[in-house]
Design an enzyme around this catalytic site. Structure first.
Site, PDB file in Angstrom:
ATOM      1  N   ALA A  75       0.833  -1.204   0.000  1.00 43.37           N
ATOM      2  CA  ALA A  75       0.000   0.000   0.000  1.00 43.37           C
ATOM      3  C   ALA A  75       0.868   1.256   0.000  1.00 43.37           C
ATOM      4  CB  ALA A  75      -0.932  -0.003   1.210  1.00 43.37           C
ATOM      5  N   TYR A  76       1.932   1.234   0.770  1.00 38.83           N
ATOM      6  CA  TYR A  76       2.869   2.357   0.797  1.00 38.83           C
ATOM      7  C   TYR A  76       3.458   2.584  -0.590  1.00 38.83           C
ATOM      8  CZ  TYR A  76       7.262   4.833   1.775  1.00 38.83           C
ATOM      9  OH  TYR A  76       8.300   5.730   1.769  1.00 38.83           O
ATOM     10  N   SER A  77       3.923   1.511  -1.218  1.00 37.10           N
ATOM     11  CA  SER A  77       4.522   1.627  -2.551  1.00 37.10           C
ATOM     12  C   SER A  77       3.512   2.142  -3.562  1.00 37.10           C
ATOM     13  CB  SER A  77       5.080   0.274  -2.989  1.00 37.10           C
ATOM     14  OG  SER A  77       6.049  -0.208  -2.070  1.00 37.10           O
ATOM     15  N   SER A 110       0.933   4.070  -2.970  1.00 37.40           N
ATOM     16  CA  SER A 110       0.660   5.485  -2.712  1.00 37.40           C
ATOM     17  C   SER A 110       1.768   6.367  -3.257  1.00 37.40           C
ATOM     18  CB  SER A 110       0.467   5.732  -1.209  1.00 37.40           C
ATOM     19  OG  SER A 110       1.687   5.594  -0.502  1.00 37.40           O
ATOM     20  N   LYS A 111       2.994   5.886  -3.174  1.00 36.33           N
ATOM     21  CA  LYS A 111       4.123   6.658  -3.698  1.00 36.33           C
ATOM     22  C   LYS A 111       4.196   6.587  -5.220  1.00 36.33           C
ATOM     23  CE  LYS A 111       6.042   8.234   0.126  1.00 36.33           C
ATOM     24  NZ  LYS A 111       6.285   9.679   0.389  1.00 36.33           N
TER      25      LYS A 111
END
Length: 253
Positions: free
Chosen positions: A157-159, A161-162
């Site tokens: 999810a972090y990846s 979003s970035k």
């Protein structure tokens, strides 16, 4: 006189880690720095003090990101702080969070929170800040090397979003280009910050493994990312825009 003398910068998440490194570096180059923090006022004041002790000028701004109206509220605080000397030259969208759960257990609330902080907040900070940003200004988004590799799939999810932030960087460079405002992304790899301290500093094997990922054989520091940001903020980078800069120390090689 530094290369950014007379400039005003806002660094989100500027109280700790990479953000603090960026804030202090821009301050040393002569910029007046607004050090944004989400909750840790003490850390923000310490960063401001460090900038001032080095001969720079700074002030702290507190505002939680990822909540409705966050960008408008932050800009309102910024306007109040700069008073009649309003205007902005450099916006660094550094603040970000990572999901603490892997794909199989990540819930909607945490997923939405990650995107609200990492993607939505930079979008609306730039949108509402564009009118304050002087022609020839800079927007610098802090991305991650994980948008180009599946090395840490538990941070999916972090990846994601970035990765959205990367597309935003590319497209916004076209939107603001006519005003000579450059928009770029800087992608760190594993950096030695307090956020990574629990698993990195206290484990020799983890440190060695992280260092081995880099072609340069080491773990990155906030200062090394801050130097790249300082270049992009300077006049020397006036012809660089819409670019994703690999600052992973060669971890993607």
């Amino acid at each position: 006189m530094g290369v950014l003398a007379g400039k005003t910068a806002l660094v989100t998440g500027g109280s700790r880690g990479i953000g603090r490194g960026i804030a202090e570096r821009l301050g040393r180059e002569g910029a007046r720095v607004a050090v944004h923090y989400g909750s840790n006022e003490t850390a923000a004041k310490e960063t401001v003090a460090a900038i001032e002790e080095a001969g720079g000028e700074a002030f702290a701004l507190g505002q939680e990101l990822g909540v409705p109206g966050d960008a408008a509220a932050l800009w309102e605080s910024f306007d109040a702080a700069v008073g009649g000397e309003g205007g902005l030259d450099i916006l660094v969208n550094n603040a970000g969070i990572a999901a603490s759960k892997p794909f199989a257990t990540l819930d909607e609330e945490e997923y939405d929170r990650v995107f609200a902080v990492n993607t939505r907040a930079p979008f609306f900070l730039a949108q509402l800040g564009a009118g304050r940003l002087r022609d020839g200004g800079r927007i610098i988004n802090i991305s991650t090397g994980l948008t180009k590799t599946a090395l840490m799939p538990d941070l999916i999810a972090y990846s994601m979003s970035k990765a959205a932030l990367d597309v935003f960087t590319r497209d916004l460079s076209k939107v603001l280009g006519p005003r000579r405002i450059t928009v770029n992304a800087v992608a760190p790899g594993i950096i030695d910050t307090d956020i990574n301290a629990d698993w990195l500093r206290g484990d020799e094997q983890a440190w060695a493994g992280a260092a081995a990922m880099s072609a340069l054989g080491g773990v990155g520091t906030p200062a090394e990312i801050a130097d790249v940001v300082a270049f992009l903020a300077s006049e020397d980078a006036r012809w660089v825009t819409g670019h994703w800069i690999d600052a992973t120390g060669g971890s993607l090689s």
